[in-house]
Design an enzyme around this catalytic site. Sequence first.
Site, short mmCIF file in Angstrom:
data_model
loop_
_atom_site.label_atom_id
_atom_site.label_comp_id
_atom_site.label_asym_id
_atom_site.label_seq_id
_atom_site.Cartn_x
_atom_site.Cartn_y
_atom_site.Cartn_z
NE ARG A 9 -1.88 1.16 3.98
CZ ARG A 9 -2.45 1.42 5.15
NH1 ARG A 9 -2.54 0.49 6.08
NH2 ARG A 9 -2.96 2.60 5.40
CB SER A 189 7.80 7.53 -3.61
OG SER A 189 6.81 8.07 -4.44
NE ARG A 190 6.90 0.62 -0.05
CZ ARG A 190 5.57 0.73 -0.17
NH1 ARG A 190 4.98 1.91 0.00
NH2 ARG A 190 4.84 -0.32 -0.42
CG LEU A 191 11.42 8.92 -0.96
CD1 LEU A 191 11.58 10.24 -1.72
CD2 LEU A 191 12.81 8.36 -0.63
#
Length: 212
Positions: A9, A189-191
Amino acid sequence: MTQLADLRRSYVLGSLTENDVAADPIDQFQRWFDEALNAKLPEPNAMTLATVNADGQPSARIVLLKGLDARGFTFFTNYQSRKGLDLDANPLAALLFHWVQLERQVRIEGRVQKVSDAESDAYFLSRPLGSRLGAWASEQSAEVPDRAFLEQREAAFRERFGDDPPRPPHWGGYLLVPTRVEFWQGRPSRLHDRIVYLREPNGAWRIARLSP
Ligand SMILES: Cc1cc2nc3c(=O)[nH]c(=O)nc-3n(C[C@H](O)[C@H](O)[C@H](O)COP(=O)(O)O)c2cc1C
């Protein structure tokens, strides 16, 4: 496997910056915990407790956070359980909260110590009768022949103590005094945001940001 690989997600709910956070990690934890309470999360005080035994074997299980103050994080358990024996051999431990609906994780590391008898007594007496008898009936983590064995033990302690079981000597609280506390907020964005508090030798907290 395909299904697992497709499970993901995007995290969009919040952010965490060096400027937002409290100077002290306990204050920051209290803020996030209040938000978890307000969000009506199921069992927001459920946390994973990781311990390491004398051979270096880690193990993890969920316990409930029952106290939070300037000293640290308190939970209650059986001192002779697997976790209790681990902590006798090695008092270094970790706690982990995952508040899924808030896209947050908190990782806590430190050293545990037993709380005072008075503190354990006070919490024990606040528990429902069934839980107080259960603390006597269960030799936590020991193998038992079957369920009937447990029920018979509970009945025997009920007979012995009636409505007023004292705290068993093998049951009580541990306080984890933190040396490192990390707050993780999921981001797109996994940041993700990761803000960590590191306890310096002089007792002050240093705040740093970690790469996600
Ligand atoms: C939601 C939840 C809350 C729990 N809370 C506690 C707790 O506060 N204290 C405790 O000793 N065990 C608690 N347990 C049970 C532990 O996860 C574990 O089974 C038990 O403590 C034995 O662990 P050990 O054999 O590693 O010592 C809880 C389990 C769950 C799923």
